[in-house]
Design a protein around this motif. Structure first.
Motif, PDB file in Angstrom:
ATOM      1  N   LYS A   3      25.127   5.933  49.907  1.00 25.91           N
ATOM      2  CA  LYS A   3      26.476   5.602  49.464  1.00 25.91           C
ATOM      3  C   LYS A   3      27.188   4.740  50.504  1.00 25.91           C
ATOM      4  N   VAL A   4      27.976   3.783  49.995  1.00 25.11           N
ATOM      5  CA  VAL A   4      28.692   2.835  50.844  1.00 25.11           C
ATOM      6  C   VAL A   4      30.193   3.083  50.724  1.00 25.11           C
ATOM      7  N   LEU A   5      30.877   3.092  51.867  1.00 23.92           N
ATOM      8  CA  LEU A   5      32.340   3.096  51.903  1.00 23.92           C
ATOM      9  C   LEU A   5      32.792   1.675  52.205  1.00 23.92           C
ATOM     10  N   TYR A   6      33.623   1.106  51.327  1.00 21.37           N
ATOM     11  CA  TYR A   6      34.128  -0.260  51.503  1.00 21.37           C
ATOM     12  C   TYR A   6      35.569  -0.210  51.991  1.00 21.37           C
ATOM     13  N   VAL A   7      35.863  -0.923  53.056  1.00 18.71           N
ATOM     14  CA  VAL A   7      37.222  -1.042  53.578  1.00 18.71           C
ATOM     15  C   VAL A   7      37.556  -2.531  53.621  1.00 18.71           C
ATOM     16  N   THR A   8      38.574  -2.940  52.856  1.00 20.78           N
ATOM     17  CA  THR A   8      38.931  -4.357  52.773  1.00 20.78           C
ATOM     18  C   THR A   8      40.302  -4.578  53.374  1.00 20.78           C
ATOM     19  N   LEU A   9      40.394  -5.519  54.280  1.00 23.00           N
ATOM     20  CA  LEU A   9      41.652  -5.886  54.928  1.00 23.00           C
ATOM     21  C   LEU A   9      41.968  -7.341  54.609  1.00 23.00           C
ATOM     22  N   GLY A  10      43.275  -7.673  54.578  1.00 17.41           N
ATOM     23  CA  GLY A  10      43.640  -9.066  54.382  1.00 17.41           C
ATOM     24  C   GLY A  10      43.971  -9.408  52.948  1.00 17.41           C
ATOM     25  N   CYS A  11      43.686 -10.642  52.567  1.00 18.75           N
ATOM     26  CA  CYS A  11      44.197 -11.227  51.324  1.00 18.75           C
ATOM     27  C   CYS A  11      43.293 -10.940  50.131  1.00 18.75           C
ATOM     28  N   ALA A  12      43.746 -11.442  48.987  1.00 14.31           N
ATOM     29  CA  ALA A  12      43.009 -11.236  47.744  1.00 14.31           C
ATOM     30  C   ALA A  12      41.630 -11.883  47.784  1.00 14.31           C
ATOM     31  N   LYS A  13      41.487 -12.966  48.536  1.00 12.70           N
ATOM     32  CA  LYS A  13      40.171 -13.611  48.630  1.00 12.70           C
ATOM     33  C   LYS A  13      39.158 -12.664  49.253  1.00 12.70           C
ATOM     34  N   ASN A  14      39.592 -11.832  50.195  1.00 13.13           N
ATOM     35  CA  ASN A  14      38.686 -10.832  50.772  1.00 13.13           C
ATOM     36  C   ASN A  14      38.322  -9.767  49.749  1.00 13.13           C
ATOM     37  N   GLU A  15      39.265  -9.431  48.866  1.00 10.30           N
ATOM     38  CA  GLU A  15      38.958  -8.462  47.811  1.00 10.30           C
ATOM     39  C   GLU A  15      37.821  -8.975  46.937  1.00 10.30           C
ATOM     40  N   VAL A  16      37.853 -10.269  46.628  1.00  9.29           N
ATOM     41  CA  VAL A  16      36.792 -10.861  45.807  1.00  9.29           C
ATOM     42  C   VAL A  16      35.464 -10.812  46.551  1.00  9.29           C
ATOM     43  N   ASP A  17      35.494 -11.141  47.838  1.00 14.61           N
ATOM     44  CA  ASP A  17      34.251 -11.127  48.621  1.00 14.61           C
ATOM     45  C   ASP A  17      33.665  -9.719  48.712  1.00 14.61           C
ATOM     46  N   MET A  21      29.951  -8.301  47.314  1.00 14.40           N
ATOM     47  CA  MET A  21      28.991  -7.504  48.088  1.00 14.40           C
ATOM     48  C   MET A  21      28.714  -6.179  47.399  1.00 14.40           C
ATOM     49  N   ARG A  22      29.751  -5.568  46.834  1.00 14.01           N
ATOM     50  CA  ARG A  22      29.571  -4.305  46.106  1.00 14.01           C
ATOM     51  C   ARG A  22      28.604  -4.498  44.937  1.00 14.01           C
ATOM     52  N   ALA A  23      28.765  -5.598  44.208  1.00 13.82           N
ATOM     53  CA  ALA A  23      27.897  -5.859  43.056  1.00 13.82           C
ATOM     54  C   ALA A  23      26.446  -6.032  43.500  1.00 13.82           C
ATOM     55  N   LEU A  24      26.231  -6.747  44.606  1.00 14.77           N
ATOM     56  CA  LEU A  24      24.876  -6.935  45.120  1.00 14.77           C
ATOM     57  C   LEU A  24      24.247  -5.604  45.525  1.00 14.77           C
ATOM     58  N   LEU A  25      25.020  -4.765  46.193  1.00 14.83           N
ATOM     59  CA  LEU A  25      24.493  -3.482  46.645  1.00 14.83           C
ATOM     60  C   LEU A  25      24.272  -2.527  45.472  1.00 14.83           C
ATOM     61  N   GLU A  26      25.169  -2.553  44.486  1.00 17.79           N
ATOM     62  CA  GLU A  26      24.971  -1.717  43.302  1.00 17.79           C
ATOM     63  C   GLU A  26      23.691  -2.110  42.576  1.00 17.79           C
ATOM     64  N   PHE A 101      27.046  -7.576  62.305  1.00 18.42           N
ATOM     65  CA  PHE A 101      28.169  -8.469  62.027  1.00 18.42           C
ATOM     66  C   PHE A 101      27.718  -9.511  61.004  1.00 18.42           C
ATOM     67  N   VAL A 102      28.555  -9.722  59.981  1.00 10.38           N
ATOM     68  CA  VAL A 102      28.189 -10.623  58.882  1.00 10.38           C
ATOM     69  C   VAL A 102      29.326 -11.618  58.669  1.00 10.38           C
ATOM     70  N   ARG A 103      29.050 -12.900  58.891  1.00  8.43           N
ATOM     71  CA  ARG A 103      30.050 -13.940  58.655  1.00  8.43           C
ATOM     72  C   ARG A 103      30.281 -14.133  57.161  1.00  8.43           C
ATOM     73  N   THR A 104      31.368 -14.831  56.829  1.00  3.03           N
ATOM     74  CA  THR A 104      31.686 -15.046  55.413  1.00  3.03           C
ATOM     75  C   THR A 104      30.562 -15.776  54.690  1.00  3.03           C
ATOM     76  N   ASP A 105      29.892 -16.711  55.359  1.00  2.39           N
ATOM     77  CA  ASP A 105      28.833 -17.465  54.700  1.00  2.39           C
ATOM     78  C   ASP A 105      27.498 -16.728  54.692  1.00  2.39           C
ATOM     79  N   GLU A 106      27.483 -15.500  55.200  1.00  5.65           N
ATOM     80  CA  GLU A 106      26.265 -14.697  55.210  1.00  5.65           C
ATOM     81  C   GLU A 106      26.358 -13.484  54.280  1.00  5.65           C
ATOM     82  N   GLU A 107      27.470 -13.343  53.592  1.00  2.00           N
ATOM     83  CA  GLU A 107      27.720 -12.097  52.855  1.00  2.00           C
ATOM     84  C   GLU A 107      26.784 -11.892  51.669  1.00  2.00           C
ATOM     85  N   ASP A 108      26.209 -12.971  51.125  1.00  3.29           N
ATOM     86  CA  ASP A 108      25.256 -12.778  50.027  1.00  3.29           C
ATOM     87  C   ASP A 108      23.963 -12.122  50.507  1.00  3.29           C
ATOM     88  N   GLY A 109      23.785 -12.018  51.817  1.00  3.31           N
ATOM     89  CA  GLY A 109      22.625 -11.310  52.354  1.00  3.31           C
ATOM     90  C   GLY A 109      22.933  -9.879  52.756  1.00  3.31           C
TER      91      GLY A 109
END
Length: 441
Positions: A3-17, A21-26, A101-109
């Motif tokens: 099970k994964v706990l997701y914590v999102t900080l910042g703007c709506a664009k981060n919510e989308v990102d 990631m949640r969809a990929l892991l699911e 650590f995962v950069r924004t351009d690495e999140e699909d991995g």
């Protein structure tokens, strides 16, 4: 199932990102939890737009690390997003509590990263369709990322990279999948939404995209909202599309930051009080009844008392429905951080508070002006206190999670329903409504 706990900080664009990631892991078989104690791994999607946001992201990560240390099982922490993108090389030694650590351009991995930190065998999973898991009434749709403007106060180009538009096919698939899943409001976002499509081999426009998205959501009774438009992006075609397309809400978000021509030039932006007044006069004339949101910045380097007053007077004259105000922050790596004339913190905060006092007064008044109207409201949630239930929703002139809500004390509806409501009272940015009838979503 881990099970994964997701914590999102910042703007709506981060919510989308995070949702991607949640969809990929699911799809790879991972579950989700909201509790640290039940998690096997924690993903923190960070914000680094301002120094304060960076500090908040690091503090939140360290607090989670303390909770993990107190737990029975080891729960690795994966830090994603803007902080790793901005400070990646420095972080492993500074934050040994973080496993990866995962950069924004690495999140699909993210699947491979999570499997690695959990010591699981890597598997190849194919993915089809839109990578979203949103369950609710509103969803943010990221139509672009990155930025080429290089405003002197902003670190986004250093964090997110060069501007690029998402292809229409990806956006269309995502919107349709979300509509079929019950989403009724589609909020298009990006660092610079107004220039969507300009970087394609065969250039397109935001106006064209809005019309196409409207066609997709029309059978579902959907709303389309677009945020973060720059003044230069308000073309004739875009204005006409917002005015003439029923599904596209007449809600325009234009962050001006300032009005002084000299301050704007030093920010790396264009415009003047006369040009901005003319733009908003035109918008109000061509789109009657529209709602306007903007953003103002106080204390930019070199801002004089007279220029601070100029911005205050400009906002007072325009009477925006919603205004976000923030004090200038000297961000590492930006041109403004090394400019002469840095404004003292006390002066900066005093100017910021003056803007907040004014814009709250104007915003509260704008909210109260809707009392007496009958409007459609999307039900976002239901709050229960014993046997009593209060419906919470928002109207077309309220962006979700930003502009207040409509509270309905009596009546029955489900989350996702669109209901007709008489607005009878207001307090601050909130409205009190009485249910008239329900429109099944």
């Amino acid at each position: 199932m881990a099970k994964v706990l997701y914590v999102t900080l910042g703007c709506a664009k981060n919510e989308v990102d995070t949702d991607r990631m949640r969809a990929l892991l699911e799809a790879d078989g991972f579950g989700e939890t909201n509790e640290v104690a039940d998690s096997d791994v924690i993903i923190v999607n960070t914000c680094s737009f301002l120094a304060s946001a960076t500090s908040e992201s690091i503090e939140a990560t360290l607090q989670l690390a303390e909770e993990v240390a107190e737990g029975v099982r080891s729960r690795p922490i994966v830090m994603c997003g803007c902080v790793p993108s901005r400070y990646g090389d420095e972080l492993p030694s500074e934050l040994p509590e973080v496993s990866a650590f995962v950069r924004t351009d690495e999140e699909d991995g993210i699947v491979e990263v999570v499997r690695r930190v959990l010591g699981l065998e890597e598997e190849v999973v194919s993915h089809t369709g839109a990578l979203r898991t949103v369950e609710g009434t509103s969803a943010y749709i990221k139509i672009s990322d990155g930025c080429d403007r290089f405003c002197t106060f902003c670190a986004i180009p250093n964090i997110r990279g060069s501007y690029y538009s998402r292809p229409f096919g990806e956006i269309a698939d995502e919107v349709k999948a979300l509509a079929e899943g019950g989403v009724r409001e589609f909020v298009l976002i990006g660092q610079d939404t107004g220039i969507w499509g300009s970087d394609f081999e065969e250039p397109s426009t935001l106006a064209w995209l809005l019309r196409k998205v409207a066609e997709i959501v029309r059978p579902y009774g959907g709303w389309v909202r677009v945020l973060y438009l720059q003044p230069e992006g308000m073309t004739d075609d875009l204005i006409a599309t917002i005015r003439d397309t029923p599904e596209v809400l007449p809600y325009i978000d234009i962050p001006i930051q300032h009005c002084s021509e000299r301050v704007l030039a030093n920010m790396g932006r264009s415009g003047s009080p006369e040009e901005l007044h003319a733009l908003f006069e035109r918008l109000r004339s061509e789109i009657p009844g529209m709602v306007l949101r903007t953003t103002g910045m106080a204390g930019f380097p070199g801002e004089t008392d007279e220029e601070a007053q100029e911005l205050l007077d400009f906002l007072a004259a325009e009477e925006f429905d919603y205004t976000s105000v923030f004090a200038y922050s000297a961000e590492e790596g930006t041109a403004a951080a090394t400019m002469d004339g840095q404004v003292d913190e006390d002066v900066k905060l005093e100017r910021t508070q003056r803007l907040i006092d004014l814009t709250e007064q104007l915003g509260f008044s704008a909210t109260a002006s809707h009392v007496g109207e009958r409007v459609d409201v999307i039900i976002d949630g239901i709050e229960r206190d014993g046997d009593a239930a209060e419906l919470i929703g928002h109207a077309w002139f309220q962006a979700p999670d930003s502009d207040g809500a409509v509270h309905i004390a009596q009546g029955e509806a489900c989350v996702g329903d669109v209901v007709s409501v008489d607005l009878v009272d207001a307090f601050c940015y909130e409205l009190i409504g009485e249910l008239v009838e329900s429109k099944e979503a």
